[in-house]
Design a protein around this motif. Sequence first.
Motif, PDB file in Angstrom:
ATOM      1  N   ASP A 161       0.810  -1.221   0.000  1.00 13.70           N
ATOM      2  CA  ASP A 161       0.000   0.000   0.000  1.00 13.70           C
ATOM      3  C   ASP A 161       0.845   1.275   0.000  1.00 13.70           C
ATOM      4  O   ASP A 161       0.296   2.381   0.019  1.00 13.70           O
ATOM      5  N   LEU A 162       2.162   1.133  -0.003  1.00 18.22           N
ATOM      6  CA  LEU A 162       3.019   2.309   0.007  1.00 18.22           C
ATOM      7  C   LEU A 162       2.769   3.174  -1.226  1.00 18.22           C
ATOM      8  O   LEU A 162       2.656   2.663  -2.339  1.00 18.22           O
ATOM      9  N   GLN A 163       2.681   4.487  -1.023  1.00 19.66           N
ATOM     10  CA  GLN A 163       2.425   5.419  -2.117  1.00 19.66           C
ATOM     11  C   GLN A 163       3.699   6.218  -2.411  1.00 19.66           C
ATOM     12  O   GLN A 163       4.127   7.028  -1.587  1.00 19.66           O
ATOM     13  N   PRO A 164       4.295   5.987  -3.565  1.00 22.46           N
ATOM     14  CA  PRO A 164       5.561   6.652  -3.881  1.00 22.46           C
ATOM     15  C   PRO A 164       5.370   8.073  -4.384  1.00 22.46           C
ATOM     16  O   PRO A 164       4.316   8.437  -4.904  1.00 22.46           O
ATOM     17  N   CYS A 165       6.415   8.858  -4.201  1.00 24.55           N
ATOM     18  CA  CYS A 165       6.482  10.183  -4.801  1.00 24.55           C
ATOM     19  C   CYS A 165       7.743  10.226  -5.654  1.00 24.55           C
ATOM     20  O   CYS A 165       8.836   9.947  -5.161  1.00 24.55           O
ATOM     21  N   LYS A 166       7.591  10.546  -6.927  1.00 24.19           N
ATOM     22  CA  LYS A 166       8.731  10.599  -7.844  1.00 24.19           C
ATOM     23  C   LYS A 166       9.264  12.012  -8.033  1.00 24.19           C
ATOM     24  O   LYS A 166      10.183  12.230  -8.813  1.00 24.19           O
ATOM     25  N   THR A 167       8.658  12.960  -7.320  1.00 21.64           N
ATOM     26  CA  THR A 167       9.084  14.355  -7.436  1.00 21.64           C
ATOM     27  C   THR A 167       9.460  14.921  -6.072  1.00 21.64           C
ATOM     28  O   THR A 167       9.287  16.113  -5.818  1.00 21.64           O
ATOM     29  N   GLN A 193      14.612   8.418 -11.524  1.00 24.02           N
ATOM     30  CA  GLN A 193      13.709   7.273 -11.442  1.00 24.02           C
ATOM     31  C   GLN A 193      13.459   6.810 -10.013  1.00 24.02           C
ATOM     32  O   GLN A 193      12.779   5.822  -9.796  1.00 24.02           O
ATOM     33  N   LYS A 194      13.983   7.553  -9.070  1.00 25.76           N
ATOM     34  CA  LYS A 194      13.831   7.116  -7.680  1.00 25.76           C
ATOM     35  C   LYS A 194      12.445   7.452  -7.149  1.00 25.76           C
ATOM     36  O   LYS A 194      11.773   8.380  -7.605  1.00 25.76           O
ATOM     37  N   GLU A 195      12.018   6.650  -6.171  1.00 23.33           N
ATOM     38  CA  GLU A 195      10.725   6.844  -5.520  1.00 23.33           C
ATOM     39  C   GLU A 195      10.952   7.053  -4.035  1.00 23.33           C
ATOM     40  O   GLU A 195      11.733   6.338  -3.408  1.00 23.33           O
ATOM     41  N   ASN A 196      10.276   8.049  -3.474  1.00 16.91           N
ATOM     42  CA  ASN A 196      10.400   8.360  -2.057  1.00 16.91           C
ATOM     43  C   ASN A 196       9.092   8.039  -1.350  1.00 16.91           C
ATOM     44  O   ASN A 196       8.006   8.290  -1.880  1.00 16.91           O
ATOM     45  N   PHE A 197       9.203   7.460  -0.159  1.00 15.99           N
ATOM     46  CA  PHE A 197       8.028   7.089   0.623  1.00 15.99           C
ATOM     47  C   PHE A 197       8.132   7.704   2.012  1.00 15.99           C
ATOM     48  O   PHE A 197       9.174   7.599   2.665  1.00 15.99           O
ATOM     49  N   HIS A 227       2.915  11.817  -0.255  1.00 16.59           N
ATOM     50  CA  HIS A 227       1.862  11.294   0.615  1.00 16.59           C
ATOM     51  C   HIS A 227       2.471  10.845   1.935  1.00 16.59           C
ATOM     52  O   HIS A 227       3.497  10.165   1.958  1.00 16.59           O
ATOM     53  N   VAL A 228       1.849  11.236   3.056  1.00 15.17           N
ATOM     54  CA  VAL A 228       2.275  10.812   4.387  1.00 15.17           C
ATOM     55  C   VAL A 228       1.253   9.812   4.903  1.00 15.17           C
ATOM     56  O   VAL A 228       0.075  10.128   5.036  1.00 15.17           O
ATOM     57  N   HIS A 229       1.701   8.608   5.214  1.00 13.09           N
ATOM     58  CA  HIS A 229       0.769   7.557   5.624  1.00 13.09           C
ATOM     59  C   HIS A 229       0.277   7.732   7.060  1.00 13.09           C
ATOM     60  O   HIS A 229      -0.914   7.592   7.329  1.00 13.09           O
TER      61      HIS A 229
END
Length: 332
Positions: A26-32, A44-48, A62-64
Amino acid sequence: MPDTAHATAPTITAAEMEARIVRYGDLQPCKTAFIDAHTPGSNQKENFTIIGGGVSESADQHVHITIPHGFNIGAAGQPPKCRNSLHSHRTAEVFFVLSGRWRFFWGRWGNAGEVVLEEGDIINIPTGIFRGFENIGTDYGMIMAVLGGDDAGGGVIWAPQVIEDAADHGLVLGENGKLYDSKKGQSLPEGVKPMPVLTEEQLKDYPEPTAADVIPRHVARYWDMVAMAGKKPALVIGETGMLPDRPGFEVGFVTRDSATEEMHQHDVPSVLMPMRGHWKVRWPSGEATLAPGDTMSVPENLPHSAVPSMTGHASLFHVVSTADPAGPTWKG
């Protein structure tokens, strides 16, 4: 690590606890998330951001879970040969490798020292030095992160060349800590100046430790932690831990042999992060099962236990805040 002092235990249902569990799927990545989002090699990295506000510079992040814990939990996912650009933090930054093979490097130009981490290895990167990391494996990899403090030190400090390269690809970081993307027609708002680039004089304050300086005190290998855990959970990061430090939180390590059904509690929220195997977490009014990559926030004063729920090798990282300030940890 456990705080066995008795306080009024909260009553929490399985449904309420599920809201405090972030499943890997369910992790929502941010690419920006950061200033190098358009820079070739880093785009191409994704931050969570899993727990807490993190240090993302993008409104898209997105902050879970927003509940303060005294630290932040995040993650970075990257395909092979993708790197995170050189930056520094004012508080602790700890990573463990969930999947893949990663090279961590540091110094003004990233050439002062480096170390390669395999799955399960952990690094407590000293504050006040520029650091970066890249996936050198053959598949998409994921590293989980713990950042000191509820505000994670107020953001990221970038090496000058990172800011300059980003501007060549349309991204500008304002002194307000927010990104502006010319590719989206954005520009700095009136009255907001660009984030100043560190001067040569300011750069002198950033140490250049060698691998021999960093690795012995700041890196723990997975199978060394397994051996240390034995019949009792191992303290990995803490004043008396395998990696002695007081960064504002402690990191423990639990294996099948060191897990116990006996419940314990803490007077602050704590976090469970399975590395290997499935784990059954129980509390007086319910239970839940965690898998590798899941993150569970356990409420303060809630008695709980965690034991493997299936046969085979199993391990889990446990994070709890301490009364120590989440300040600089590098001692050159």
